[in-house]
Design an enzyme around this catalytic site. Structure first.
Site, PDB file in Angstrom:
ATOM      1  N   LYS A  80     -11.181  -2.607   6.647  1.00 33.14           N
ATOM      2  CA  LYS A  80      -9.709  -2.279   7.728  1.00 33.14           C
ATOM      3  C   LYS A  80     -10.249  -1.981   9.196  1.00 33.14           C
ATOM      4  O   LYS A  80     -11.081  -1.008   9.337  1.00 33.14           O
ATOM      5  CB  LYS A  80      -9.205  -1.321   6.979  1.00 33.14           C
ATOM      6  CG  LYS A  80      -7.991  -0.635   7.859  1.00 33.14           C
ATOM      7  CD  LYS A  80      -7.330   0.223   7.017  1.00 33.14           C
ATOM      8  CE  LYS A  80      -6.603   1.214   7.980  1.00 33.14           C
ATOM      9  NZ  LYS A  80      -5.888   2.357   7.075  1.00 33.14           N
ATOM     10  N   THR A 109      -4.736   5.727   2.582  1.00 35.33           N
ATOM     11  CA  THR A 109      -5.195   6.750   3.169  1.00 35.33           C
ATOM     12  C   THR A 109      -5.707   7.797   1.898  1.00 35.33           C
ATOM     13  O   THR A 109      -5.613   8.982   1.605  1.00 35.33           O
ATOM     14  CB  THR A 109      -3.786   7.734   3.473  1.00 35.33           C
ATOM     15  OG1 THR A 109      -2.929   6.900   4.322  1.00 35.33           O
ATOM     16  CG2 THR A 109      -4.559   8.701   4.221  1.00 35.33           C
ATOM     17  N   GLU A 134       0.918  -1.041  -0.116  1.00 34.29           N
ATOM     18  CA  GLU A 134      -0.052   0.060  -0.089  1.00 34.29           C
ATOM     19  C   GLU A 134       0.983   1.377  -0.004  1.00 34.29           C
ATOM     20  O   GLU A 134       1.482   1.179   1.068  1.00 34.29           O
ATOM     21  CB  GLU A 134      -0.815   0.015   1.237  1.00 34.29           C
ATOM     22  CG  GLU A 134      -1.792   1.423   1.465  1.00 34.29           C
ATOM     23  CD  GLU A 134      -2.394   1.254   2.930  1.00 34.29           C
ATOM     24  OE1 GLU A 134      -2.558   2.509   3.437  1.00 34.29           O
ATOM     25  OE2 GLU A 134      -2.306   0.068   3.528  1.00 34.29           O
TER      26      GLU A 134
END
Length: 213
Positions: free
Chosen positions: A134, A74, A45
């Site tokens: 998540k 993000t 990521e």
């Protein structure tokens, strides 16, 4: 034809870890990802809060190694989502339950892992179209909290993230985690110029610790 969903699921089936790359600069993201992949970590990521992350993502995605699931983290706006996918991200991760980002990921037909913590947030994200959720910040409640949440929500694939060290990882998987999001405890200082050999050893040891005995 392999879809991004197939690619992410295959990567996590091979090694249930998403390596989180966050740094003051993205200049070393490619080298770090290569080292992680060589160790067996097949999902990475690139966090958008890192300066230059989109450029690094675009450059790496142009010639990404086979078997790697390359995502953007993000992601907090639909514009972020579009920019990340345009740069080559094959999945998106958010820090909170951004329903507009989830909707954009569904429209773009890419997997999305929104951040959530409470059962209400988790179910909201799942019903909005999340591929997995998540669980963040995971260390606040630990494996016991993950197990408690899964009891009423057994069908929601959870990826605990935040504060998970090598010693804790097996307990999260035993509690029902689909995969683990791991940043500092795995990546260490590699993105800031630290030893790639040490990263390779650390990643190999991490994966060895979570393999079934």
């Amino acid at each position: 034809m392999t879809s991004p969903y197939d690619g992410l699921r295959a990567a996590l089936a091979a090694a249930p870890v998403i390596a989180i790359l966050r740094s003051s600069s993205a200049t070393r993201f490619a080298e770090v990802t290569d080292a992680l992949l060589a160790s067996g970590v097949r999902a990475a990521e690139f966090t958008l809060t890192t300066p230059g992350a989109l450029d690094a993502l675009r450059e790496y995605a142009a010639d990404a190694p086979p078997g790697l699931a390359l995502g953007a983290g993000t992601v907090t706006t639909p514009a972020d989502a579009r920019a990340a996918v345009d740069a080559g991200a094959t999945y998106l991760i958010t820090p909170v339950t951004c329903t507009d980002v989830i909707a954009e990921a569904v429209r773009l037909d890419v997997p999305v892992l929104p951040g959530a913590y409470t059962p209400t947030e988790i179910l909201t994200a799942w019903r909005a179209g999340a591929t997995m959720v998540k669980l963040f910040p995971a260390a606040t409640g630990g494996p016991a909290y993950l197990k408690a949440v899964r009891a009423p929500l057994p069908d929601v694939p959870l990826v605990p993230t935040g504060g998970i060290g090598a010693a804790d990882a097996p307990a999260y998987l035993a509690a029902g985690a689909t995969a683990l999001g791991i940043g500092g405890p795995l990546v260490g200082d590699a993105c800031e110029g630290g030893s790639l050999a040490a990263l390779t050893d650390r990643a190999a040891a991490f994966l060895d610790g979570i393999r079934p005995r």
